[in-house]
Design a protein around this motif. Structure first.
Motif, mmCIF file in Angstrom:
data_model
loop_
_atom_site.group_PDB
_atom_site.id
_atom_site.type_symbol
_atom_site.label_atom_id
_atom_site.label_comp_id
_atom_site.label_asym_id
_atom_site.label_seq_id
_atom_site.Cartn_x
_atom_site.Cartn_y
_atom_site.Cartn_z
ATOM 1 N N PRO A 36 44.213 -34.611 -46.856
ATOM 2 C CA PRO A 36 45.776 -34.851 -47.016
ATOM 3 C C PRO A 36 45.935 -36.479 -46.892
ATOM 4 O O PRO A 36 46.691 -36.952 -47.703
ATOM 5 C CB PRO A 36 46.309 -34.332 -45.918
ATOM 6 C CG PRO A 36 45.432 -33.130 -45.529
ATOM 7 C CD PRO A 36 43.920 -33.401 -45.907
ATOM 8 N N ALA A 37 44.838 -37.169 -46.253
ATOM 9 C CA ALA A 37 44.897 -38.533 -46.015
ATOM 10 C C ALA A 37 44.791 -39.222 -47.349
ATOM 11 O O ALA A 37 45.417 -40.322 -47.667
ATOM 12 C CB ALA A 37 44.127 -39.093 -44.805
ATOM 13 N N VAL A 44 45.566 -38.095 -50.224
ATOM 14 C CA VAL A 44 46.709 -38.259 -50.875
ATOM 15 C C VAL A 44 47.902 -39.090 -50.473
ATOM 16 O O VAL A 44 48.639 -39.478 -51.438
ATOM 17 C CB VAL A 44 47.382 -36.659 -51.019
ATOM 18 C CG1 VAL A 44 48.578 -36.671 -51.893
ATOM 19 C CG2 VAL A 44 46.356 -35.739 -51.308
ATOM 20 N N ASP A 45 48.126 -39.129 -49.257
ATOM 21 C CA ASP A 45 48.938 -40.320 -48.777
ATOM 22 C C ASP A 45 48.465 -41.814 -49.342
ATOM 23 O O ASP A 45 49.421 -42.503 -49.510
ATOM 24 C CB ASP A 45 48.846 -40.276 -47.433
ATOM 25 C CG ASP A 45 49.632 -38.981 -46.593
ATOM 26 O OD1 ASP A 45 50.266 -38.397 -47.702
ATOM 27 O OD2 ASP A 45 49.558 -38.730 -45.590
ATOM 28 N N MET A 46 47.248 -41.853 -49.177
ATOM 29 C CA MET A 46 46.695 -43.328 -49.518
ATOM 30 C C MET A 46 47.155 -43.590 -51.278
ATOM 31 O O MET A 46 47.311 -44.434 -51.465
ATOM 32 C CB MET A 46 45.061 -43.265 -49.496
ATOM 33 C CG MET A 46 44.851 -43.509 -47.946
ATOM 34 S SD MET A 46 43.066 -43.488 -47.723
ATOM 35 C CE MET A 46 42.808 -44.837 -48.622
ATOM 36 N N PHE A 55 49.563 -42.180 -53.243
ATOM 37 C CA PHE A 55 50.875 -42.559 -53.184
ATOM 38 C C PHE A 55 51.238 -44.029 -52.808
ATOM 39 O O PHE A 55 52.009 -44.744 -53.376
ATOM 40 C CB PHE A 55 51.919 -41.603 -52.350
ATOM 41 C CG PHE A 55 51.894 -40.327 -53.109
ATOM 42 C CD1 PHE A 55 52.949 -40.170 -54.322
ATOM 43 C CD2 PHE A 55 51.465 -38.998 -52.680
ATOM 44 C CE1 PHE A 55 53.044 -39.064 -54.807
ATOM 45 C CE2 PHE A 55 51.955 -38.072 -53.048
ATOM 46 C CZ PHE A 55 52.348 -37.949 -54.482
ATOM 47 N N ALA A 56 50.709 -44.240 -51.576
ATOM 48 C CA ALA A 56 50.773 -45.774 -51.229
ATOM 49 C C ALA A 56 50.362 -46.839 -52.169
ATOM 50 O O ALA A 56 50.676 -47.980 -52.465
ATOM 51 C CB ALA A 56 50.049 -45.905 -49.739
ATOM 52 N N ARG A 57 49.037 -46.229 -52.786
ATOM 53 C CA ARG A 57 48.381 -47.075 -53.926
ATOM 54 C C ARG A 57 49.323 -47.477 -55.164
ATOM 55 O O ARG A 57 49.565 -48.575 -55.662
ATOM 56 C CB ARG A 57 47.060 -46.515 -54.205
ATOM 57 C CG ARG A 57 46.492 -47.294 -55.263
ATOM 58 C CD ARG A 57 45.715 -48.302 -55.031
ATOM 59 N NE ARG A 57 44.676 -48.929 -56.160
ATOM 60 C CZ ARG A 57 43.956 -49.770 -56.265
ATOM 61 N NH1 ARG A 57 44.085 -50.571 -55.166
ATOM 62 N NH2 ARG A 57 43.272 -50.041 -57.252
ATOM 63 N N ARG A 68 52.734 -47.377 -55.105
ATOM 64 C CA ARG A 68 53.738 -48.319 -54.654
ATOM 65 C C ARG A 68 53.185 -49.803 -54.751
ATOM 66 O O ARG A 68 53.943 -50.656 -55.336
ATOM 67 C CB ARG A 68 54.257 -47.938 -53.234
ATOM 68 C CG ARG A 68 55.472 -48.811 -52.803
ATOM 69 C CD ARG A 68 56.504 -48.826 -53.856
ATOM 70 N NE ARG A 68 57.407 -49.579 -53.099
ATOM 71 C CZ ARG A 68 58.596 -49.308 -52.758
ATOM 72 N NH1 ARG A 68 58.658 -48.006 -52.314
ATOM 73 N NH2 ARG A 68 59.361 -50.092 -52.042
ATOM 74 N N THR A 99 49.183 -29.110 -52.011
ATOM 75 C CA THR A 99 48.378 -30.176 -52.320
ATOM 76 C C THR A 99 48.569 -30.466 -53.742
ATOM 77 O O THR A 99 48.356 -31.647 -54.461
ATOM 78 C CB THR A 99 47.040 -30.148 -51.492
ATOM 79 O OG1 THR A 99 47.241 -30.099 -50.130
ATOM 80 C CG2 THR A 99 46.274 -31.335 -51.738
ATOM 81 N N GLN A 103 51.282 -32.353 -55.030
ATOM 82 C CA GLN A 103 51.283 -33.754 -54.748
ATOM 83 C C GLN A 103 50.065 -34.353 -55.801
ATOM 84 O O GLN A 103 50.278 -35.399 -56.149
ATOM 85 C CB GLN A 103 50.718 -33.897 -53.329
ATOM 86 C CG GLN A 103 51.916 -33.333 -52.186
ATOM 87 C CD GLN A 103 52.909 -34.302 -52.143
ATOM 88 O OE1 GLN A 103 54.105 -34.012 -53.014
ATOM 89 N NE2 GLN A 103 53.002 -35.258 -51.272
ATOM 90 N N VAL A 152 51.237 -37.518 -58.252
ATOM 91 C CA VAL A 152 50.285 -38.885 -58.284
ATOM 92 C C VAL A 152 49.960 -39.047 -59.887
ATOM 93 O O VAL A 152 50.286 -40.074 -60.177
ATOM 94 C CB VAL A 152 49.306 -38.765 -57.396
ATOM 95 C CG1 VAL A 152 48.329 -40.108 -57.610
ATOM 96 C CG2 VAL A 152 49.570 -38.727 -56.015
#
Length: 431
Positions: free
Chosen positions: A133-134, A136-138, A140-142, A144, A182, A185, A189
């Motif tokens: 999951p981390a 996936v969060d990375m 989305f941050a990428r 942005r 997931t 998500q 992305v």
């Protein structure tokens, strides 16, 4: 040894350009240092430029000659009439099948399929190592970060990075295990990256790669059951059609986007209404355009925060106001266009340099039509200053058009604007 019979050699001869001049033009579009001044000599010997450069060369040569010159014609030994393998953004795969070239689908048909489809469970997969999951969060941050990079500079570097990230996410989808949430998500992305790459490709004049990216993004948004993101992607397809003067297609696409997204409030719905107005403006339907602009204004003034759609961070009332001004300009109403554009640019401030640059060219055009030469000169001067820092082929085309309009007038200040545009665009000093 140079190939004196190659089309590229012939085109440069007709333009009276040296290979170094072509290199300078590319670096103006892509940023200083993108290629060396000697790189085009290798192309004249038969070597193929890397990544998206073949398409940019074709675009620059076509624009300067005033005729269509394709990469297939420039480098026949490397390209055929089949769907383009370059740049990375142009190689589009169905979700879950990385690297498979897509056919050239009809955007309206794909949009209709999305609108009529029933919602379904997002995809999941049992085989392979489980997606962290981390990660996936990375991702989305990428996305942005890449959007913010493009906001500040418009560099093609953002396209290269986004294209590499897209390939990586495709591999996660194809080779790793994940549950349905997931999976949603991951496909979200993919949809965001495809929208972003498609928009950059559109801004660089790369029509087919742009369309392919938007179509893949729409399909990914559909798998993620994200109707707002899907509608946004379709609105980008509509906007792109309007740029090319395909008003009927633009109107069909934005109508599908609005019906598929459902009617409500919010800044995204306001954007859809604004882009519907632009489609009507393309068709010269002033009554319908006015109605859509009024609706967009009401929606944007009462719009709640876009926390549920973080990709919509750039959508503000300022954007809506300035876009309304462009619509009025296309309808031949320069006085109203000037008022809306000036207000929108003032509200934008320094937040979106490329958007501001594009709207400044429209403001200068509106003021020229009103024969407000001092105001037009001020807007054009501001636009040219931004153009020295922001890379955008669309802005280059706008500035080229603006330069021709300014060349019809004669004053010391206007001559300075024309000369500065000549220096920036690399064009000759006569209209």
């Amino acid at each position: 040894m140079l190939n004196e019979t190659s089309l590229l050699t012939s085109c440069l001869a007709r333009l009276e350009w040296s290979p170094e001049r072509l290199a300078r033009e590319i670096n103006k579009h892509c940023g200083s240092g993108t290629i060396s001044s000697k790189a085009p000599y290798n192309w004249l010997k038969g070597a193929r430029p890397r990544r998206q450069l073949p398409y940019l060369v074709a675009q620059i040569v076509s624009e300067r000659l005033g005729e269509s010159v394709t990469v297939e014609a420039l480098w026949p030994q490397h390209f055929s009439s089949t769907p383009r393998p370059e740049p990375a953004a142009a190689t589009i795969a169905e979700p879950g099948a990385p690297g498979t070239p897509a056919a050239d689908p009809d955007p309206v048909a794909v949009a209709l399929d999305w609108m009529l489809a029933d919602e379904q469970e997002p995809p999941s997969q049992q085989r392979g190592e489980e997606v962290n999951p981390a990660a996936v969060d990375m991702l989305f941050a990428r996305v942005r970060q890449l959007r913010e990079l493009d906001d500040s500079s418009g560099t093609p570097l953002a396209m290269d990075w986004a294209s590499q990230d897209l390939q990586w996410v495709r591999k996660l989808v194809a080779k790793h295990s994940y549950d349905a949430p997931t999976g949603a998500q991951l496909h979200r992305v993919i949809a965001e990256l495809c929208q972003f790459i498609g928009w950059l490709a559109a801004d660089m004049g790369m029509v087919r790669p742009s369309r392919s990216c938007f179509v893949e993004g729409l399909r990914a948004a559909r798998l993620a059951n994200d109707r707002s993101l899907a509608a946004y992607i379709i609105s980008c397809m509509s906007y792109r059609a309007a740029w090319d003067g395909r008003g009927t297609e633009a109107l069909r696409l934005i109508g599908i986007a609005r019906r598929g997204a459902g009617h409500g409030t919010g800044i995204v719905e306001a954007l859809l209404a604004t882009r519907q107005a632009r489609a009507y403006a393309c068709l010269r339907d002033e009554t319908a355009c006015h109605r859509a602009l009024d609706e967009a204004a009401d929606l944007s003034e009462s719009a709640p925060s876009s926390l549920d759609s973080p990709w919509a961070y750039w959508l503000t009332p300022a954007v809506m106001v300035a876009d309304a001004g462009r619509a009025w300009l296309e309808l031949g109403r320069p006085k109203r266009a000037e008022r809306e554009l000036a207000r929108g640019i003032d509200l934008l401030g320094t937040s979106q340099p490329r958007n501001t640059l594009l709207h400044l060219t429209s403001l200068a055009e509106a003021r020229l039509k009103l024969r407000e030469l001092d105001g037009a000169t001020a807007a054009a001067t501001h636009a040219l200053s931004l153009a020295e820092e922001v890379t955008s082929l669309r802005a280059q085309v706008r500035l080229s058009t603006l330069r021709r309009l300014f060349s019809r007038y004669d004053s010391a200040e206007i001559r300075q604007v024309v000369q500065r545009a000549d220096d920036l665009l690399g064009c000759c000093s006569v209209p």
